[in-house]
Design an enzyme around this catalytic site. Structure first.
Site, PDB file in Angstrom:
ATOM      1  N   ARG A  30       0.830  -1.187   0.000  1.00  0.00           N
ATOM      2  CA  ARG A  30       0.000   0.000   0.000  1.00  0.00           C
ATOM      3  C   ARG A  30       0.870   1.245   0.000  1.00  0.00           C
ATOM      4  O   ARG A  30       2.035   1.182   0.320  1.00  0.00           O
ATOM      5  CB  ARG A  30      -0.863   0.019   1.254  1.00  0.00           C
ATOM      6  CG  ARG A  30      -1.596  -1.247   1.381  1.00  0.00           C
ATOM      7  CD  ARG A  30      -2.072  -1.564   2.733  1.00  0.00           C
ATOM      8  NE  ARG A  30      -2.827  -2.826   2.583  1.00  0.00           N
ATOM      9  CZ  ARG A  30      -3.762  -3.220   3.408  1.00  0.00           C
ATOM     10  NH1 ARG A  30      -4.062  -2.501   4.442  1.00  0.00           N
ATOM     11  NH2 ARG A  30      -4.378  -4.346   3.210  1.00  0.00           N
ATOM     12  N   THR A  31       0.259   2.370  -0.340  1.00  0.00           N
ATOM     13  CA  THR A  31       1.006   3.626  -0.284  1.00  0.00           C
ATOM     14  C   THR A  31       1.382   3.918   1.164  1.00  0.00           C
ATOM     15  O   THR A  31       0.520   4.012   2.028  1.00  0.00           O
ATOM     16  CB  THR A  31       0.134   4.778  -0.796  1.00  0.00           C
ATOM     17  OG1 THR A  31      -0.385   4.443  -2.061  1.00  0.00           O
ATOM     18  CG2 THR A  31       0.955   6.045  -0.907  1.00  0.00           C
ATOM     19  N   LEU A  32       2.648   4.032   1.431  1.00  0.00           N
ATOM     20  CA  LEU A  32       3.099   4.348   2.789  1.00  0.00           C
ATOM     21  C   LEU A  32       3.548   5.792   2.913  1.00  0.00           C
ATOM     22  O   LEU A  32       3.471   6.389   3.967  1.00  0.00           O
ATOM     23  CB  LEU A  32       4.259   3.429   3.191  1.00  0.00           C
ATOM     24  CG  LEU A  32       3.907   1.938   3.293  1.00  0.00           C
ATOM     25  CD1 LEU A  32       5.178   1.116   3.490  1.00  0.00           C
ATOM     26  CD2 LEU A  32       2.950   1.702   4.439  1.00  0.00           C
ATOM     27  N   ASN A  91      -5.212   2.542   0.922  1.00  0.00           N
ATOM     28  CA  ASN A  91      -4.266   2.733  -0.179  1.00  0.00           C
ATOM     29  C   ASN A  91      -4.570   4.065  -0.842  1.00  0.00           C
ATOM     30  O   ASN A  91      -5.061   4.120  -1.966  1.00  0.00           O
ATOM     31  CB  ASN A  91      -4.396   1.595  -1.194  1.00  0.00           C
ATOM     32  CG  ASN A  91      -3.332   1.701  -2.276  1.00  0.00           C
ATOM     33  OD1 ASN A  91      -2.301   2.349  -2.086  1.00  0.00           O
ATOM     34  ND2 ASN A  91      -3.572   1.070  -3.406  1.00  0.00           N
TER      35      ASN A  91
END
Lengths: 259, 252
Positions: free
Chosen positions: A35-37, A139
């Site tokens: 996922r987008t971190l 996300n």
């Protein structure tokens, strides 16, 4: 010819209807993906304010790679149609992705010629839904969007962030701008007795003053920017790059500053 | 007059003993019994015009245009079954949007024509489907060059300087051949196309028709624009005047 059957009009749990491309998340089919971190290449503040006959929005053209001022000519303002513009701060890859989706929708609307086009309010609504749904899947598209334009003959200004928080206001700012400049913009509005008392010139100079404050105080800001003006009675205009004059002579007064 | 394909025309996957695909030929007949569509490559642009035969005065004007936008820079005119034309337009739009998305630039017309042709041809190979009952003219003004492609129900397609399909295609093609295309400006081409449509229109069989006109030229900056308002009226009047002149000539 299976593509004939693939267009989906109705949103069922299995498909995402119109938001299709924007809603595809890789681990829905492949759980190994992540996922987008964190945002990688980022854009700084976006500022916008209504005036008596429209809205003005500004965003600098810098793409920062962490603390590196890496890309100095990234356009962050998108002209959607004659009545709508949008600009984003945050992750620029996510911004460019979403902008492509919006542009494709806009082209679709143009070619169908049914007289229905994105109004700023409908774009704002659509963006809110996409951003909120992405956040709900943990996300997010790591952006804060400002949508500006003319809605039903009146100036429109809306904000959506990566959590799906959305609201409309007479003046808006993202990122550092919301800390350093929102107060200045609100003062300008109060002094004029509301946006109906602001002229295009006053609004523009208020925004420029704010950009200058940001350039002096925000390490990720830049002195080259785009300006979008959407007058109520005329088509939207995106101009740029404009250059900000700044005075750094005070730097010599700073202890340990060497030339 | 027409050879009857009894027994060999039930589906498009069957050849006749003479090597014909009767379903494809019947699809061509659907095009030939529909209003004429004309495409003309002028010096600095391409014009599309369609004789949009309207069967009832109860219809709102321009509710069923036969000229479509395929992306901003490509236009499509159709002759034949309108729902089939819409399906082709939908596919073409998807192809153009996909191409723009992945290549980051507008789709070249030659590429789109090839895809549309592949699509229409695909529907001539399986018994489960029928061929599209429409022919389409695709137009664009790319890199300073006007381009026109015509795709027929069989899937065959060519690039043309000028072309016509539909009812009066023979008359229309003859008229197009008379034009000096290399010298004709797109603005004048619009009027000439209108004139061709009016002159080929059969007043007796189809009383009422709408003139669908479109233009993609240097003037429109490569954008496909449906001609409306003053420019449309001008073209339409020019065509009607030419018709009257012609009629009055006959009186002598």
């Amino acid at each position: 010819f299976s593509s004939a059957m693939s267009a989906s009009f109705y949103t069922k749990p299995a498909n995402n209807g119109n938001a299709g491309v924007a809603m595809e998340t890789s681990w829905d089919s492949n759980p190994g993906r992540q996922r987008t971190l964190q945002p990688i290449t980022t854009g700084a503040s976006v500022l916008a304010i209504k005036y008596n006959a429209g809205v003005i929005m500004v965003a600098d053209t810098l793409g920062s790679y962490g603390s590196l001022a890496k890309f100095r000519s990234i356009p962050r303002v998108l002209r959607v149609n004659d009545a709508t513009v949008a600009a984003a701060s945050g992750d620029l890859a996510d911004m460019q992705f979403l902008n492509t989706v919006v542009e494709n929708h806009a082209i679709d609307e143009e070619i169908h010629e049914h007289g229905i086009a994105y109004s700023p309010a409908s774009l704002h609504s659509w963006l809110t839904r996409v951003m909120y749904n992405r956040r709900s899947r943990i996300n997010p598209l790591w952006n804060t969007y400002i949508v500006a334009g003319t809605e039903a003959g009146q100036p429109f200004l809306g904000y959506v962030n990566m959590l799906g928080v959305a609201f409309k206001e007479d003046c808006l700012a993202t990122g550092f701008g919301s800390h350093l400049c929102l107060g200045l913009l609100r003062e300008a509005l109060d002094a004029a007795g509301g946006y109906a008392g602001l002229t295009e010139e006053t609004a523009t100079s208020a925004l420029e003053a704010c950009l200058r404050v940001l350039y002096y105080r925000d390490c990720r800001a830049y002195n080259q920017y785009q300006l979008a003006n959407v007058p109520v009675a005329k088509p939207a205009q995106v101009s740029g790059p404009h250059f900000l004059q700044s005075d750094w002579s005070v730097a010599k007064l700073v202890k340990h500053y060497t030339e | 007059m027409s050879s009857i394909g009894t027994g060999y025309d039930l589906d498009v996957s069957e050849y006749s003993p003479e090597g014909k695909l009767f379903q494809v030929e019947y699809a061509h007949k659907a095009v030939e019994s529909s209003g004429t569509a004309v495409g003309i490559c002028c010096r600095d642009g391409v014009v599309l015009a369609v004789e949009n035969i309207v069967t009832s005065k109860l219809y709102e004007t321009n509710c069923n245009r036969r000229v479509f936008h395929i992306d901003r820079h490509i236009g499509m005119a159709a002759s034949g079954l309108l729902p089939d034309a819409r399906a082709v337009a939908r596919h073409a739009r998807e192809e153009a949007a996909d191409y723009r998305q992945s290549h980051g630039e507008p789709m070249p017309l030659s590429e789109l024509a090839s895809r549309v042709s592949n699509l229409m041809h695909a529907y001539t190979m399986y018994s489960a489907v029928r061929p599209f009952g429409c022919g389409v003219l695709l137009a664009a003004f790319e890199n300073g060059r006007p381009q026109l492609y015509g795709v027929e129900p069989s899937g065959v397609y060519y690039s043309y300087h000028g072309y016509a399909i539909g009812k009066a295609k023979q008359n229309a093609r003859t008229e197009i051949e008379k034009l000096k295309l290399a010298e004709l400006s797109a603005a004048n081409g619009v009027k000439e196309a209108a004139k061709i449509i009016y002159s080929c229109h059969d007043e007796v069989k189809d009383k009422y028709f709408e003139l669908d006109l479109s233009l993609t030229s240097a003037e429109t900056a490569g954008r496909h624009v449906i001609v409306t308002g003053e420019q449309w009226t001008e073209a339409s009047n020019y065509a009607k005047a030419a018709l009257e002149e012609h009629d009055s000539d006959d009186d002598v």
